[in-house]
Design a protein around this motif. Structure first.
Motif, mmCIF file in Angstrom:
data_model
loop_
_atom_site.group_PDB
_atom_site.id
_atom_site.type_symbol
_atom_site.label_atom_id
_atom_site.label_comp_id
_atom_site.label_asym_id
_atom_site.label_seq_id
_atom_site.Cartn_x
_atom_site.Cartn_y
_atom_site.Cartn_z
ATOM 1 N N MET A 105 3.431 4.240 8.302
ATOM 2 C CA MET A 105 3.536 3.665 6.972
ATOM 3 C C MET A 105 2.901 4.596 5.937
ATOM 4 O O MET A 105 3.462 4.833 4.862
ATOM 5 N N LEU A 161 4.572 6.702 2.620
ATOM 6 C CA LEU A 161 4.065 6.679 1.244
ATOM 7 C C LEU A 161 3.667 8.086 0.789
ATOM 8 O O LEU A 161 3.883 8.466 -0.361
ATOM 9 N N ALA A 162 3.066 8.841 1.713
ATOM 10 C CA ALA A 162 2.488 10.134 1.331
ATOM 11 C C ALA A 162 3.549 11.198 1.101
ATOM 12 O O ALA A 162 3.391 12.052 0.236
ATOM 13 N N PRO A 213 -9.209 -4.556 -4.213
ATOM 14 C CA PRO A 213 -10.344 -5.098 -3.468
ATOM 15 C C PRO A 213 -11.693 -4.747 -4.084
ATOM 16 O O PRO A 213 -12.588 -5.593 -4.118
ATOM 17 N N LEU A 214 -11.835 -3.524 -4.614
ATOM 18 C CA LEU A 214 -13.138 -3.156 -5.188
ATOM 19 C C LEU A 214 -13.431 -4.002 -6.420
ATOM 20 O O LEU A 214 -14.585 -4.391 -6.659
ATOM 21 N N SER A 268 -8.960 9.656 -3.105
ATOM 22 C CA SER A 268 -10.262 9.026 -3.371
ATOM 23 C C SER A 268 -10.773 8.085 -2.270
ATOM 24 O O SER A 268 -11.987 7.958 -2.125
ATOM 25 N N PRO A 269 -9.919 7.412 -1.494
ATOM 26 C CA PRO A 269 -10.498 6.561 -0.439
ATOM 27 C C PRO A 269 -11.388 7.339 0.522
ATOM 28 O O PRO A 269 -12.262 6.762 1.170
ATOM 29 N N GLU A 309 -11.512 4.405 13.838
ATOM 30 C CA GLU A 309 -12.138 3.698 12.725
ATOM 31 C C GLU A 309 -12.831 2.432 13.217
ATOM 32 O O GLU A 309 -12.267 1.649 13.990
ATOM 33 N N VAL A 324 -4.024 1.849 6.482
ATOM 34 C CA VAL A 324 -3.194 2.748 5.684
ATOM 35 C C VAL A 324 -4.043 3.346 4.559
ATOM 36 O O VAL A 324 -3.980 4.549 4.292
ATOM 37 N N VAL A 325 -4.869 2.510 3.904
ATOM 38 C CA VAL A 325 -5.734 3.021 2.839
ATOM 39 C C VAL A 325 -6.647 4.118 3.396
ATOM 40 O O VAL A 325 -6.827 5.164 2.781
ATOM 41 N N PHE A 359 -2.724 -2.664 6.568
ATOM 42 C CA PHE A 359 -2.863 -2.153 5.199
ATOM 43 C C PHE A 359 -4.221 -1.478 5.011
ATOM 44 O O PHE A 359 -4.332 -0.427 4.386
ATOM 45 N N PHE A 381 -6.687 -0.813 -2.648
ATOM 46 C CA PHE A 381 -7.944 -0.059 -2.706
ATOM 47 C C PHE A 381 -8.709 -0.422 -3.979
ATOM 48 O O PHE A 381 -9.843 -0.891 -3.911
ATOM 49 N N MET A 419 -15.095 6.826 -0.124
ATOM 50 C CA MET A 419 -15.618 5.456 -0.161
ATOM 51 C C MET A 419 -16.143 5.085 1.218
ATOM 52 O O MET A 419 -15.423 5.226 2.206
ATOM 53 N N LEU A 447 -4.258 7.358 4.545
ATOM 54 C CA LEU A 447 -3.344 7.968 3.571
ATOM 55 C C LEU A 447 -3.839 9.326 3.047
ATOM 56 O O LEU A 447 -3.069 10.286 2.991
ATOM 57 N N ALA A 471 3.045 5.182 -3.295
ATOM 58 C CA ALA A 471 1.682 5.467 -2.835
ATOM 59 C C ALA A 471 0.660 4.997 -3.865
ATOM 60 O O ALA A 471 -0.365 4.391 -3.529
ATOM 61 N N PHE A 515 0.455 1.207 -3.946
ATOM 62 C CA PHE A 515 -0.199 0.705 -2.740
ATOM 63 C C PHE A 515 -1.717 0.804 -2.873
ATOM 64 O O PHE A 515 -2.443 -0.149 -2.581
ATOM 65 N N LEU A 516 -2.193 1.971 -3.344
ATOM 66 C CA LEU A 516 -3.650 2.144 -3.464
ATOM 67 C C LEU A 516 -4.221 1.268 -4.578
ATOM 68 O O LEU A 516 -5.355 0.799 -4.481
ATOM 69 N N PHE A 544 -6.619 10.761 -7.127
ATOM 70 C CA PHE A 544 -6.655 9.325 -6.888
ATOM 71 C C PHE A 544 -6.215 9.015 -5.455
ATOM 72 O O PHE A 544 -6.847 8.219 -4.765
ATOM 73 N N LEU A 545 -5.152 9.680 -5.011
ATOM 74 C CA LEU A 545 -4.654 9.420 -3.660
ATOM 75 C C LEU A 545 -5.656 9.869 -2.588
ATOM 76 O O LEU A 545 -5.643 9.377 -1.475
ATOM 77 N N LEU A 561 -15.387 -0.640 1.789
ATOM 78 C CA LEU A 561 -13.947 -0.876 1.673
ATOM 79 C C LEU A 561 -13.562 -2.087 2.520
ATOM 80 O O LEU A 561 -12.793 -2.948 2.080
ATOM 81 N N LEU A 563 -11.965 -5.436 1.137
ATOM 82 C CA LEU A 563 -10.653 -5.861 1.633
ATOM 83 C C LEU A 563 -10.709 -7.275 2.200
ATOM 84 O O LEU A 563 -9.781 -8.060 2.029
#
Lengths: 279, 267, 364
Positions: B78, B82-83, A31-32, B107-108, B204, B141-142, B138, A28, B111, B145, A20, A23-24, B104-105, B116, B120
């Protein structure tokens, strides 16, 4: 009891979180960073601040930025004022009423922004809901489509649930007996809310306002569909630069300015929160 | 006690107004979907199901609908893969930095999705995934997640660690314990989190708008683009179909998890 | 139910020099305990004394820093919990919430590879033993606290472990139920002869259930003894105060070594030949159990303390009398209606005395 943090436990923890995390980092954080580079890159690969100078030196872009911030602040404050009583109602009601109120808040959350904005277009439109009522009353028809007011109302409806859920979850954690105590000590319900409940729910208020502010700063669908030439917001501008003007570096720079404003608001609010706690 | 048990008349008025405010746009869309007119007006001059029928047989709406379902499922599955291990480690292994990693996980969530999406777009182009389906998946997924991490961590933190220890002392190795004890206990949470993730992906707009192409276009994007050029009851009709899917998903979610828990989530 | 393992008398546990720290805090230091096969040992101490850590070390649920744990001569330090053959009943019961009672019991048997044909019989036999045979299909959430406790116990013993560990298993039950469950567990244990270790902070629970009690304080084992010895001859002031009620009077060891001089100068003679007592002239604690104290309105021969009654409390079958003497309050317990439990009134002057053998002396 505190449990040991042995090497093996650390290793196992890192191993399990690695997919995980990785992946981020790639999709994530990566890209930033690329976005940041994109905005300061000039044609021959060197670094340049030109895009930022262009964005911040032009009265039009500054006005758009200002309008975006003012709109977001207005939407945030309106959501807080309108949503706070609803959060109290959710936290303190039981049974069927509670289920209904939660349904009330969650359902719009799960109906697409595009769909809801369309609903508002029908409400505010020339042959829409409000004008139908005005006609019935023999009044002059009007339209809010294409005005800041109309956009603001639609956005509050879209974002209100986030505010309510944040505050309600904090209120749920407050012991109901505290209120009983305040009331038995002679506080009126209103005073109880002001002096006991509100200070205790500050955490939820901060989370909610931050969330709603950040979300409205990033909203473009409502403005895209309901707006007119005189209503432009930063995220929509970013999208247009990207899609219509194909000016990628400038879009990246505007996007970073947007992130920057959200970060500043976050820092300001967290700072205020800390001061509040210390007091 | 007044504010706790018996809402005053002021509160009742307020709740009525806010209910109308929150529900009106959706209700109006439902009414317009059954309009007989070929343009949007309220109230409609007459009612019919012609727009519903038209939309259901129009591949320019049905294809995106199917795309959205497939995208939502792929992204959720997916993200769950991961989670799940990450959430287990965060709750039980208490390794150094677990808290920071959890943040961190998540944090998206904070945003703006448009930013984003732009980032991307640049990034996927740079790494050769530009304009691919994988890139779109992908991206979603961001976005989804955090919802899975939040749900699984919340539920798993609430379970007694002694339950797994009991399994160990009864002769179960860690893998058997995970398979026979932990996983079944977490099944509702994984399911609810996955459902939530699916709904988020299904809804989304920004990432899908920038990363999808003609063949992978999602339903919200197709409604958005249709709406920028047209203003007719077809949009209302497809919106109603989408609402029905969401409400069905919501009912399933309620059955497995309880909507009440959603209010406790954002803690 | 015949328990074949019990016949061969396995389940001898020995713990040598066991230490365990969490960061700077020492949870266990140099713990040494031998538990005989079939014995019922209680680990007794206040919360935070390390008794639960010790239990978890035996089960293999925490890694130990130093020392060793052996069962029947086999060192278990490196053996993971799932290979130790040690069952645990947790305070929270930790029943598998997604399994019914039958599956909760079957889990351990399946994990240990017991043949399918035998699983049902063993489950039925064990459930009968704890009188839960009618609840096989229920889920834990559908059972009362007492019933969950029985299922947890059944799940632990159905696998016929070499050692059964009970971690405050009765703490969540109400007081009335607790007494009867204590007796039941005790009877079950002597029937099955499984080596059992009970962790508890309740001294009466330890006294009524265990063959021997290990009193723990601050990571150390203070004393291991059978309940009677522990009550009559505690080795330290901590053990004396933790097990049962006791009066404490401070004073000084006389240079003769024959008596303790209390604050007001009164000398209380003690039995000679105490190896671990305070040295001559040192500050000393004189302790005596409330039921050993005699009380009268007239002075008695030999030593006696003068005191003033300040409270008399009737507690069902007993009377607690509190008298102030020297600089402290002495508690006296008498059976209601017994010959020397005349009703005393607050403010009355009384004389207190006890047998020389009932004085316990510790270094202050």
């Amino acid at each position: 009891m505190s449990r040991p943090r042995s090497m093996r436990q650390n290793a196992r923890g890192y191993l399990l979180t690695f997919p995980a995390f990785a992946f981020l980092v790639v999709f994530f954080v990566g890209p930033l960073i690329v976005n940041l580079f994109e905005s300061v890159k000039n044609e021959d690969g060197g670094l340049t601040y030109a895009q930022y100078v262009r964005a911040l030196g032009d009265a039009y872009y500054l006005e758009v930025l200002g309008d975006t911030i003012v709109l977001s602040l207005a939407v945030t404050i309106a959501s807080l004022v309108l949503g706070y009583p609803l959060a109290i109602a959710i936290a303190r009601s039981r049974g069927a009423l509670k289920s209904f109120l939660i349904f009330l808040v969650v359902t719009p959350l799960l109906i697409n922004v595009v769909v809801r904005t369309f609903g508002w277009m029908v409400i505010f439109g020339r042959s829409g809901f409000i004008n139908a009522i005005l006609k019935l009353l023999d009044l002059d028809t009007a339209t809010l489509t294409g005005t800041w007011t109309g956009i603001g109302i639609a956005m509050v409806q879209v974002l209100l649930p986030f505010m309510v859920l944040s505050i309600a979850s904090t209120l749920e954690g407050i012991d109901g007996e505290l209120e009983d105590a305040a009331i038995t000590l002679g506080a009126t319900p209103l005073k109880t809310i002001i002096h006991v409940i509100f200070p205790l729910s500050l955490q939820g208020v901060i989370t909610g306002t931050l969330l709603v502010f950040a979300l409205s700063m990033g909203s473009f669908v409502t403005v895209m569909l309901m707006g007119s030439n005189s209503t432009m917001v930063l995220p929509l501008l970013v999208y247009q630069q990207l899609n219509l003007a194909s000016d990628w570096p400038f879009a990246a720079a505007l996007g970073n300015i947007l992130i920057f404003v959200v970060l500043i608001a976050t820092a300001l609010q967290l700072g205020l929160a800390k001061r509040g706690v210390r007091r | 006690m007044k504010i706790r048990s018996r809402p005053g008349s002021l509160m009742v008025c307020y709740l009525a107004v806010i209910s109308v405010f929150l529900l009106l746009p959706q209700l109006i869309v439902v009414v317009v979907a059954f309009s007989e007119a070929s343009f949007v007006s309220f109230p409609p001059p007459g009612y019919s199901t012609k727009w519903m029928v038209r939309v259901l047989s129009d591949p320019s709406f049905m294809k995106p609908l199917w795309n959205s379902v497939v995208l939502g499922l792929s992204a959720s599955i997916m993200a769950a893969a991961l989670a799940l291990p990450a959430s287990l480690a965060i709750v039980r292994h208490r390794f150094q930095g677990a808290r920071a990693l959890q943040n961190f996980l998540l944090s998206p969530l904070s945003m703006p999705t448009l930013i984003l999406a732009i980032a991307l777009l640049f990034f996927l182009n740079d790494i050769g995934l530009g304009n691919t389906y994988a890139g779109l998946v992908f991206g979603h997924v961001v976005v989804v997640l955090p919802y899975l991490v939040r749900t699984i961590v919340a539920v798993y933190s609430g379970t007694d660690p002694r339950i797994e220890e009991a399994a160990y002392t009864l002769g179960a190795k860690p893998l058997s314990t995970f398979w026979f004890i932990t996983l079944p206990m977490l099944r509702p949470a994984i399911f609810a989190g996955g459902m939530f993730a699916f709904l988020v992906s299904f809804d989304e707009v920004a990432v899908a708008l920038l990363l999808s192409n003609a063949s992978s276009i999602t339903l919200p994007v197709s409604i958005l683009t249709y709406l920028t050029y047209n203003y007719d009851p077809a949009v209302a009709a497809i919106s109603v179909i989408k609402m029905i899917i969401v409400v069905l998903a919501l009912l399933v979610l309620e059955r497995f998890y309880g909507l009440q828990n959603l209010t406790m989530q954002s803690r | 139910m015949s328990n074949p393992d019990a016949e061969s008398r396995i389940g001898h546990l020995s713990i040598r020099d066991l230490s365990k720290s969490y960061g700077q805090t020492k949870a266990l230091s140099d713990v040494n305990i031998e538990v005989q096969a079939g014995e019922f040992l209680a680990l007794l101490g206040p919360s935070g004394c390390g008794k639960t850590t010790l239990l978890r070390s035996i089960a293999g649920l925490v890694e130990i820093d130093h020392g060793e744990v052996t069962i029947d001569g086999k060192r278990l330090n490196e053996t993971p919990p799932w290979k130790r053959d040690i069952s645990v009943v947790f305070q929270s019961y930790a029943l598998f919430p997604h399994m019914n009672v039958r599956d909760n019991l079957a889990f351990g048997l399946r994990m240990k590879g017991v043949r399918k044909s035998k699983i049902d019989t063993r489950i039925n036999d064990t459930l009968k033993l704890v009188r839960m045979e009618d609840f096989k299909e229920r889920y834990p959430a559908q059972l009362s606290g007492g019933q969950q406790q029985r299922v947890a116990l059944a799940r632990a013993i159905v696998v016929q472990p070499r050692i059964l560990l009970l971690d405050e298993p009765l703490a969540a039950l109400d007081a009335k139920l607790r007494a009867s469950v204590q007796r039941e567990i005790r009877q079950l244990q002597s029937k099955l002869k499984i080596t059992t270790i009970l962790v508890t902070h309740d001294q009466s629970e330890a006294m009524s259930m265990a063959d021997r009690i290990a009193v723990m304080d601050n990571g150390h084992v203070v004393q291991i003894a059978d309940p009677t010895t522990l009550y009559r001859h505690p080795k330290t002031a901590f053990a004396a105060e933790f097990v049962g009620d006791i009066n404490r009077l401070s004073g000084k060891m006389d240079y003769s070594g024959q008596c303790v001089r209390l604050a007001d100068g009164l000398a209380v003679s003690i039995e000679a030949g105490r190896p671990e007592g305070p040295g001559d002239g040192d500050a000393a604690l004189l302790m005596v159990r409330p039921e050993a104290v005699r009380i009268s309105r007239t002075p008695v021969e030999g030593f006696c303390l003068t005191g003033v009654i300040n409270d008399v409390v009737l507690i069902g079958d007993r009377v607690n009398i509190y008298a102030t003497c020297v600089d402290t309050t002495v508690k006296v317990v008498k059976l209601t209606g017994s010959s020397d439990a005349e009703i005393f009134l607050p403010g009355e002057k009384v004389f207190l005395s006890w047998d020389q053998a009932d004085s316990l002396v510790f270094a202050a």
